[in-house]
Design a protein around this motif. Structure first.
Motif, PDB file in Angstrom:
ATOM      1  N   ARG A   1       0.727  -1.253   0.113  1.00 32.49           N
ATOM      2  CA  ARG A   1       0.102  -0.086   0.011  1.00 32.49           C
ATOM      3  C   ARG A   1       0.851   1.314   0.046  1.00 32.49           C
ATOM      4  N   HIS A   2       2.029   1.251   0.340  1.00 35.12           N
ATOM      5  CA  HIS A   2       3.009   2.198   0.483  1.00 35.12           C
ATOM      6  C   HIS A   2       3.942   2.187  -0.664  1.00 35.12           C
ATOM      7  N   GLY A   3       3.754   1.474  -1.770  1.00 37.53           N
ATOM      8  CA  GLY A   3       4.560   1.450  -2.890  1.00 37.53           C
ATOM      9  C   GLY A   3       5.770   0.462  -2.889  1.00 37.53           C
ATOM     10  N   PHE A   4       5.883  -0.475  -1.968  1.00 38.17           N
ATOM     11  CA  PHE A   4       7.063  -1.282  -1.561  1.00 38.17           C
ATOM     12  C   PHE A   4       6.791  -2.787  -2.307  1.00 38.17           C
ATOM     13  N   ARG A   5       7.738  -3.153  -2.751  1.00 42.04           N
ATOM     14  CA  ARG A   5       7.716  -4.380  -3.304  1.00 42.04           C
ATOM     15  C   ARG A   5       7.754  -5.478  -2.178  1.00 42.04           C
TER      16      ARG A   5
END
Length: 377
Positions: free
Chosen positions: A242-246
């Motif tokens: 949700r925070h753009g981390f893989r």
């Protein structure tokens, strides 16, 4: 004509999961042991964070395995989550024997928090190294596991990765049902798609072993972001995404081992406990019922019906091939992940019990009932 229609409808339900499983099996690689990456990983310090509530039967074995680690720099933090047995006493004895081991006393469980998530959040705040390894108290590690976990994360470039340990099983229920975690994962989650996007719906993991980079962990809120969850295996990767981390996965069969449950009742309650945050929700349960029942049980029913309906040999052969195909993932998984062949042969029973438990969990949730685990709701 009716048979042809039914066969055409069932064919993709059987073939596509098998094809995806075979593709995923190649991509679900073990933690890397490449010498160059191992040397680089050895320079990284790691904090092993273990939440422990009433773990007197397993915590000593876990600590013994970790203290045999060949990794140069690491610490082991064990949080005693208000245990009612000898967990605290055992950890204290290890902390006196080794300066690497530190006992952390839990604060009272705040309203709205799940016990494990609260424990992991406290451990992360106490940890001092840039890499955090969240480990269940019943997991034992190989001597090179810490280094290979770091190397695997560096290789994949994902701030959160999850390893799937070797699942040790004893009872027939364990042998039949525990391997369903690999079956559902590898038959229905496209790993290449998961790696090419950060969309939360592709989140997956195993709560027994998570490796997280400290800064991204706190940026996304870590276990605080999933404080009400009982299924961190799915919810923690979602928080990162949700925070753009893989996030990523790897096969931890040769670096970690775990026996989750020891009785049939524990297996059933464990599956019910996690179900509502996985398949047992109103959006997924009907599609997965169609996928699992249609791709595994209906071909068997159709074959039996054709046999007693005196269908032609051609029809019986086609249906027999379709039925045999449904066993391919379980048999190959049993070989690859050192699972029970006997349990694999009972795959249709596993499917029937597994999907039944999902529906039971959904109904219980709708009625406001929850499964207790370690004395808590």
């Amino acid at each position: 004509m009716l048979f042809a229609l039914v066969f055409v409808l069932l064919l993709p339900l059987v073939v596509l999961p098998v094809a995806l499983f075979l593709k995923n099996l190649k991509e679900f690689s073990p933690a890397t042991s490449d010498p160059a990456r191992i040397r680089e990983a050895e320079r990284e310090a790691i904090s092993v964070c273990i939440p422990a509530r009433n773990e007197e039967r397993s915590i000593a074995n876990s600590l013994e395995s970790i203290l045999q680690s060949t990794h140069p720099t690491y610490e082991v933090l064990v949080l005693d989550d208000h245990s009612e047995d000898r967990t605290r006493e055992i950890v204290e004895s290890y902390s006196k024997q080794s300066e690497r081991v530190r006992l952390v006393t839990s604060n009272p469980l705040p309203p709205g928090w799940n016990g494990k998530q609260h424990a992991c959040w406290q451990l992360a705040q106490q940890a001092k190294h840039p890499t955090l390894l969240f480990l269940d108290a019943d997991v034992r590690l190989a001597p090179d596991a810490l280094t290979r976990c770091i190397a695997e994360q560096q290789l994949r470039g994902a701030p959160l990765i999850s390893g799937f340990p070797l699942q040790e099983t004893g009872t027939l229920a364990e042998k039949t049902l525990i391997p369903m975690m690999h079956y559902v994962l590898l038959c229905y989650l496209p790993l290449d798609r998961m790696r090419s996007t950060t969309k939360p719906e592709f989140a997956a993991g195993c709560g027994q072993l998570f490796v997280a980079q400290r800064e991204p962990y706190f940026t996304c809120g870590g276990h605080q972001a999933i404080q009400q969850s009982r299924h961190d295996g799915i919810q923690l990767p979602r928080a990162f995404r949700r925070h753009g981390f893989r996030t990523d996965l790897f096969d931890g069969t040769d670096i970690a081992r775990c026996r989750m449950y020891e009785t049939t009742l524990q297996v059933m309650r464990g599956l019910l406990k996690n179900a509502t945050e996985g398949i047992a929700n109103p959006k997924l349960i009907v599609p997965f019922t169609i996928l699992l029942v249609g791709g595994n049980l209906l071909p068997i029913g159709l074959l039996v019906s054709a046999r007693y309906g005196k269908s032609s040999i051609f029809v019986l052969v086609l249906l027999g091939a379709l039925v045999l195909m449904t066993w391919i993932p379980r048999v190959l998984a049993a070989i690859r992940f050192r699972q029970s062949i006997g349990g694999a042969l009972l795959h249709p029973i596993a499917i029937a019990i597994f999907i039944s438990l999902q529906w039971i969990a959904l109904i219980q949730r709708q009625l406001g009932a929850q499964v207790t685990w370690r004395g808590r709701i």
